[in-house]
Design a protein around this motif. Structure first.
Motif, PDB file in Angstrom:
ATOM      1  N   ALA A  65     -22.942   3.683  22.096  1.00 14.84           N
ATOM      2  CA  ALA A  65     -21.854   2.917  21.507  1.00 14.84           C
ATOM      3  C   ALA A  65     -20.659   2.927  22.451  1.00 14.84           C
ATOM      4  N   GLU A  66     -20.140   1.770  22.699  1.00 17.31           N
ATOM      5  CA  GLU A  66     -18.984   1.689  23.576  1.00 17.31           C
ATOM      6  C   GLU A  66     -17.736   2.208  22.862  1.00 17.31           C
ATOM      7  N   LEU A 104     -26.459   9.896  18.835  1.00 13.66           N
ATOM      8  CA  LEU A 104     -25.433   8.871  19.006  1.00 13.66           C
ATOM      9  C   LEU A 104     -24.553   9.253  20.190  1.00 13.66           C
ATOM     10  N   HIS A 105     -24.523   8.385  21.191  1.00 15.03           N
ATOM     11  CA  HIS A 105     -23.638   8.610  22.328  1.00 15.03           C
ATOM     12  C   HIS A 105     -22.423   7.718  22.127  1.00 15.03           C
ATOM     13  N   ARG A 106     -21.300   8.350  21.752  1.00 16.24           N
ATOM     14  CA  ARG A 106     -20.104   7.547  21.522  1.00 16.24           C
ATOM     15  C   ARG A 106     -19.345   7.368  22.815  1.00 16.24           C
ATOM     16  N   ASP A 107     -18.511   6.338  22.868  1.00 13.77           N
ATOM     17  CA  ASP A 107     -17.701   6.108  24.048  1.00 13.77           C
ATOM     18  C   ASP A 107     -18.604   6.112  25.282  1.00 13.77           C
ATOM     19  N   CYS A 108     -19.705   5.466  25.190  1.00 12.36           N
ATOM     20  CA  CYS A 108     -20.703   5.554  26.255  1.00 12.36           C
ATOM     21  C   CYS A 108     -21.385   4.206  26.424  1.00 12.36           C
ATOM     22  N   VAL A 120     -32.143   2.499  31.080  1.00 11.85           N
ATOM     23  CA  VAL A 120     -30.773   1.979  31.030  1.00 11.85           C
ATOM     24  C   VAL A 120     -29.878   2.997  31.731  1.00 11.85           C
ATOM     25  N   THR A 121     -28.763   2.503  32.283  1.00 10.71           N
ATOM     26  CA  THR A 121     -27.810   3.383  32.945  1.00 10.71           C
ATOM     27  C   THR A 121     -26.508   3.309  32.183  1.00 10.71           C
ATOM     28  N   ASP A 122     -25.958   4.487  31.789  1.00 10.58           N
ATOM     29  CA  ASP A 122     -24.712   4.451  31.028  1.00 10.58           C
ATOM     30  C   ASP A 122     -23.512   4.508  31.964  1.00 10.58           C
TER      31      ASP A 122
END
Ligand SMILES: Cc1cc2nc3c(=O)[nH]c(=O)nc-3n(C[C@H](O)[C@H](O)[C@H](O)COP(=O)(O)OP(=O)(O)OC[C@H]3O[C@@H](n4cnc5c(N)ncnc54)[C@H](O)[C@@H]3O)c2cc1C
Ligand code: SF4
Ligand code: FES
Lengths: 913, 157
Positions: A65-66, A104-108, A120-122
């Motif tokens: 999640a961005e 959940l990866h936040r701000d990512c 995918v590359t974060d």
């Protein structure tokens, strides 16, 4: 709904980077890994659906999640201005994110997709492998290429951060507009403009108004909500919007946004027709653009107007890449609504689990969420189907416009538009594509005028489009899953939990089904009264009856074969007692009324588990003198009572026997105390922080206000207990928002929050009005409490009451602040009568030998203590002995000294250090 | 446990003896009823009871053990007596419950957990899904009660 063809795209990203736990285990051979890009509403639905259906745990899910937070309710974004708390927009059960199979990866933000390697590359450069990839990146607010669109003060309306910044900006502008003149402080209004007159633009305009700014809506087309409404509807809507104090400028193109000469902030809009408008803030709501940049750079096929092209299974041309929600271009278009997005999420979940689901086509029904303006449309609202017929009902003066679009034989429903009165919407929308029973025009007449036939929806009719819940599912919730209320059905099926437009229908279906299943939906209080508490309250008020005997004779149910309605029970008697007390009927223990009082009211004290009582004197606002503290301490000591500080900032004394109560009260009353009504379904306490008199941050005297409120409402009987709180500044140390009425000081006055509570289902109180002066504050609380007392159900606290009140908190606000029902004077008079008639219930008993006589322990031995009471000492005080301790007897832990008649010197406890 | 230094109590001091009904308190002392055979005891004057409310009375069982009953007066001036002990709360409180009717049956509801009992028989008509405390029965014991010459009498054996 927010589709827009033109313009460039400005990515407004302001997230602060934060460190996040990134541990993600490598996929084991048995679990497969699905990566979801995007943490919006549709991603949430995807995870929810996959976790609930994949019971064997075959899939591990990683969500990137961005935004720096969990997925939230974007549809309810405007509520942020009301609740001021991002947490309240949380979607679904937060436990979802604790699931070990979900990360959940936040701000990512995800920056890159490698379809060949399936990775995918974060944004931190880390590479994550996937088995399947789901794109749920949503949309961006579109920013038209108008010069000046990057000036400070120009906002879009898409994320929590957007609205938080908008609010901060408007508040700062309002502050800056305050000027001291010789005549006092003058506030210059904040001038706002919204570019775009669609659903979103109108919501934003409403939000500006709610923030106290002026609002002008600039619409390029001929009328508002052009996507949903035809010209007639748009014109009716304009009248309604104008009535809300919002101006509308149709057929206007904005040429340029000009900076203010001094501040450099946006200051003026110049229009193509030569007109101009001075502004302090601009919200651009001209539509959305799919965020397809990732899909594009991964070389996936793009739709004509953007979006990742998918087939009816939501799969892109790459068999391992799917797209759902606003970013997906399905059937040739992107859909700017949450319902079709949720459907897509369910389709992909089904496919991942080996199913054959396909996208059934989009439900584009919409309803405007702007309070006081009812607009809804569904299906072919513009009547574009060949040979269709339209049935229109228009009442221009009332601002009502309703239209149905039907097939050429005027039978099959193809669509509809409702402006000003959307009551038929909930019932008709699920009938889309079906034949309407009877005369279609009957559905458009004002409520009560025509007899719209009762529609029995087919099981497959989609009742809640946001959550894709059919009538059959709702019925099943009642028949197969044991739901017995709308609340149950909501949590069981999710119907009605998003935009809420379907709630009336959900309620109707639920109730019909319950009746059918033989579950009683009776509103009857008990076997003696067929009415609800609210109905009985009105009946008693209007008939001016003052005794239970008269009330049950007049309104009670006489069972078949019986000659009278009987003598009530432990349910209706306390209700009548409360109703009579709320209407001012003298002391609650006088005459027949004494027989109606529930356990605690009956003794003006709180019964505890062993049959003794606890006694709580009033300590208004929690403010007490040292002398007062000493009196309470001495009373407790002399009568051998256990003491504890309550949550409501006062002192509770436990273990008082019936025959001791009058003596205890006498000591307290003589020292200037009075009953604290801890025993009543009535005002309990007004909790306060120390406020501006001592606190370095306080801006108002919160204790003074709390004392005033407590003395005003003391003794006020209500359907359930009432708690109030007052904080001296926004730091909220008194936790006022956990109260039925919470008052928080501002530098201009008081903000009023209502309908909160702690307890089993905690609820934050909601903002009702801002910056009230003290007098207006009191009047507003007066009316809120009286309205609640009159219309709530038995034992219904303010939070569920406000939720179930027709029209919700907004309707309540209109009743008490705008007098929409014309009862404000009546409510005021009722409260004035209460305040005027207040007496201390303890003192009144002490002065009346008749009442006093009832406080004996035994009618044949009124001063003999109950011989069965037994106590043991714990932490230096007494507590009731347990059954085992009693069985062990006085040789065991039970101490006869603690239970006995108390000597004035009192049993002393030697407490070991 | 904390050591306690306190005067021992002389309780139960004032239990009226049903055998001679000489009660030791002022109110009950007015009661001029005679002891009757078979455990009947005079409890109080009828006018000391509020219609549709109860009052506790302290009696003795035949074996001399102190025993608490709850005495109720109804609107028609009939009187009823049941045990004062609430079996679902194990507290002596039944006299403080709300009096009402179920159909034609006069009832009293427990003031603690609201179980409903028939006043005439003591039968529990509604347990609210609860079970009585250990060692206690589900129903109340009911006792014959009547008014003689304005004085309420209860028979406890
Ligand atoms: C004020 C407002 C009112 C609305 N009212 C309604 C309504 O009444 N009814 C209705 O049906 N719809 C309404 N909508 C529209 C509805 O909110 C959207 O249709 C819905 O949120 C779409 O869900 P989504 O998951 O596709 O996209 P979003 O909810 O926008 O979520 C996408 C998420 O993905 C993130 N993201 C994007 N790119 C990346 C990346 N590369 N890496 C990681 N994360 C990324 C974004 O930051 C965003 O958080 C409203 C919208 C707004 C703004
Ligand atoms: S709420 Fe404000 S005024 Fe009250 S104690 Fe806290 S900081 Fe001080
Ligand atoms: S239709 Fe939106 S919540 Fe049901």
């Amino acid at each position: 709904m927010f589709a827009s063809g033109n313009s460039t795209l400005t990515v407004r990203s302001r997230w602060l980077p934060s460190v996040e736990d990134m541990s993600s285990e490598p996929p084991t051979s048995s679990t497969r890994h699905v990566v979801v890009v995007g943490g919006g509403m549709v991603a949430q639905r995807f995870v929810e659906a996959l976790r609930s259906r994949d019971t064997d745990g075959t899939w591990r899910i990683s969500v990137f999640a961005e935004e720096p937070r969990k997925p939230y309710d974007r549809v309810g974004l405007t509520r942020y201005f009301e609740v001021r708390d991002a947490e309240e927009l949380t979607l679904g059960d937060p436990a979802l994110w604790d699931d070990p199979l979900v990360t959940l990866h936040r701000d990512c933000k995800v920056e890159k997709i490698d379809r060949e390697q399936r990775t995918v590359t974060d944004r931190l450069g880390r590479v994550h492998a996937y088995d399947e990839l789901v794109l749920a990146t949503g949309s961006n607010a579109a920013m038209p290429p108008i010069p000046g669109n990057d000036l400070p003060g120009v906002f879009v309306y898409r994320t929590i951060d957007d609205v938080a910044e908008l609010r901060g900006w408007v508040e700062a502008k309002r502050e800056a507009g305050r000027v001291e003149t010789r005549g006092g402080v003058v506030e210059k209004p904040v001038r706002g403009a919204v570019i775009g007159g669609g659903l979103l633009g109108l919501e934003a305009a409403g939000a500006l108004k709610a923030l106290g700014a002026q609002a002008t809506v600039i619409e390029f087309g001929t009328h508002l909500m052009g996507v949903q409404c035809d010209l007639g509807g748009g014109q009716a809507l304009k009248r309604l919007i104008n009535d809300k104090g919002i101006s509308v400028r149709p057929e206007t193109a904005t040429k340029e946004m000009k900076p203010h000469r001094r501040t450099g902030h946006v200051g003026r809009l110049d229009f193509n027709d030569g007109g101009r408008l001075d502004v302090d803030v601009v919200v651009v709501a001209t539509g959305v653009r799919p965020r397809d940049e990732l899909a594009r750079s991964a070389g996936l096929e793009m739709g004509e107007r953007g979006g990742a092209v998918v087939d009816l299974t939501c799969r892109t041309e790459d068999p391992n890449v799917w797209a759902i929600g606003e970013v997906a271009c399905i059937e040739g278009r992107c859909l700017g609504l949450v319902a079709p997005g949720n459907t897509m999420a369910e389709v992909v979940v089904d496919r991942l689990l080996g199913g054959q689901a396909e996208f059934p086509g989009a439900d584009t029904a919409t309803k405007l969420k702007l309070s006081g303006v009812d607009v809804a449309s569904f299906g072919d609202a513009h009547g574009r189907t060949e040979d269709c017929v339209e049935v229109v009902w228009a009442d221009p003066t009332a601002g009502v416009y309703k239209k149905l679009v039907l097939s050429d034989d005027a039978k099959t429903l193809l669509g509809g538009v409702f402006v000003g009165d959307a009551t038929p919407y909930a019932t008709l929308r699920p009938m889309l594509g079906a034949e309407l029973p009877g005369d279609p025009a009957a559905f458009l007449l004002p409520e009560g005028a025509g007899n719209a036939p009762d529609i029995e929806l087919p099981d497959e009719a989609n009742v809640c489009s946001c959550n894709n819940v059919s009538a059959g599912t709702i019925r099943g919730a009642v028949t197969d899953h044991g739901c017995t209320s709308v609340g149950d059905v909501k949590s069981c099926t999710k119907a009605g939990t998003t935009c809420g437009a379907c709630l009336p229908l959900v309620k109707k279906i639920t109730e019909t089904e319950m009746t059918r299943a033989g579950i009683e939906v009776s509103n009857a209080l008990c076997e003696h009264f067929e009415m609800t508490r609210a109905q009985l309250f009105d009946a008693v008020r209007v008939s001016e009856l003052h005794s239970f005997s008269d009330i049950i004779e007049r309104f009670g149910v006489v069972p078949e074969g019986a000659t009278s309605a009987g003598r009530g029970c432990d349910i209706c008697k306390p209700v009548v007692a409360s109703i009579l007390a709320s209407q001012g009927n003298g002391h609650i223990l006088s005459g027949e009324q004494s027989t109606l009082q529930d356990t605690n009211d009956h003794m003006l004290a709180n019964m505890q588990k062993d049959g003794t009582y606890s006694v709580v004197p009033r300590v208004p606002g929690g403010e007490i003198t040292p002398e007062g503290l000493i009196v309470i301490g001495e009373v407790a000591k002399d009568f051998g009572l256990y003491t504890k500080i309550t949550g409501g900032q006062r002192i509770d004394m436990f273990g008082a026997r019936v025959e001791q109560l009058p003596d205890i009260w006498k000591r307290l009353v003589d020292a200037g105390f009075e009953s604290g009504h801890a025993y009543g379904k009535s005002l309990r306490t007004v909790k306060s922080c120390v406020g501006s008199t001592w606190c370095r941050y306080g801006v108002q005297d919160s204790v003074g206000m709390a004392v005033e409120l407590e003395l005003r409402y003391r003794g006020l009987r209500s359907p359930h207990k009432l708690k109030l709180g007052v904080s001296g500044c926004a730091r909220e140390c008194a936790e006022a928002r956990g109260k039925d009425v919470g008052v928080i000081a501002t530098d201009k006055g008081w903000n009023l929050y209502v309908a909160g509570n702690g307890g089993q289902t905690p609820k934050h109180a909601q903002l009702l009005a801002e910056d009230l002066d003290s007098e207006t504050l009191l009047r507003t609380i007066d009316r809120f409490l009286m309205l609640y007392i009159r219309t709530a159900d038995r034992l219904q606290r303010t939070a569920p009451w406000a939720e179930e009140y027709e029209g919700g908190l907004e309707a309540i606000r209109q009743v008490i602040m705008e007098d929409s029902l014309g009862i404000a004077d009546d409510l005021d008079a009722a409260m004035a009568a209460h305040v005027g008639a207040y007496e201390d219930e303890w003192k009144a008993v002490l002065e009346d030998p008749d009442k006093l006589a009832r406080f004996g322990s035994f009618v044949n031995a009124p001063t003999t203590p109950d011989p069965s009471l037994a106590y043991v000492a714990e932490r230096g005080q007494k507590r009731p002995a347990t059954a085992e301790e009693i069985a062990a007897g006085p040789d065991g832990p039970v101490d006869p000294a603690l239970a006995g008649p108390v000597l004035v010197t009192g049993p002393t406890l030697e407490v070991r250090a | 446990m904390i050591p306690l230094a306190a005067a021992p109590t002389d309780r139960p001091a004032e239990i009226p003896d049903p055998e001679d009904t000489v009660t030791t308190t002022q109110d009950a002392a007015d009661v001029a009823a005679d002891a009757t055979a078979g455990g009947w005891a005079a409890v109080c004057r009828l006018d000391q009871l509020v219609p549709e409310r109860g009052a506790a009375a302290l009696l003795r069982r035949a074996d001399g053990a102190p025993f608490q009953v709850a005495v109720f007066r109804l609107l028609d001036d009939s009187v009823h007596a049941v045990q004062q002990l609430d079996p679902y709360a194990a507290a002596n409180v039944m006299s403080r419950g709300i009096v009402g009717t179920r159909g034609e049956e006069p009832t009293v509801a427990s003031p603690v957990y609201k179980q409903v009992f028939a006043l005439r028989t003591g039968e529990c008509l509604e347990s609210g899904g609860k079970t009585p405390k250990a060692g206690l029965g589900a129903h109340l014991e009911a006792f014959p009660a009547e008014v003689r010459d304005g004085v309420v009498h209860v028979q406890v054996t």
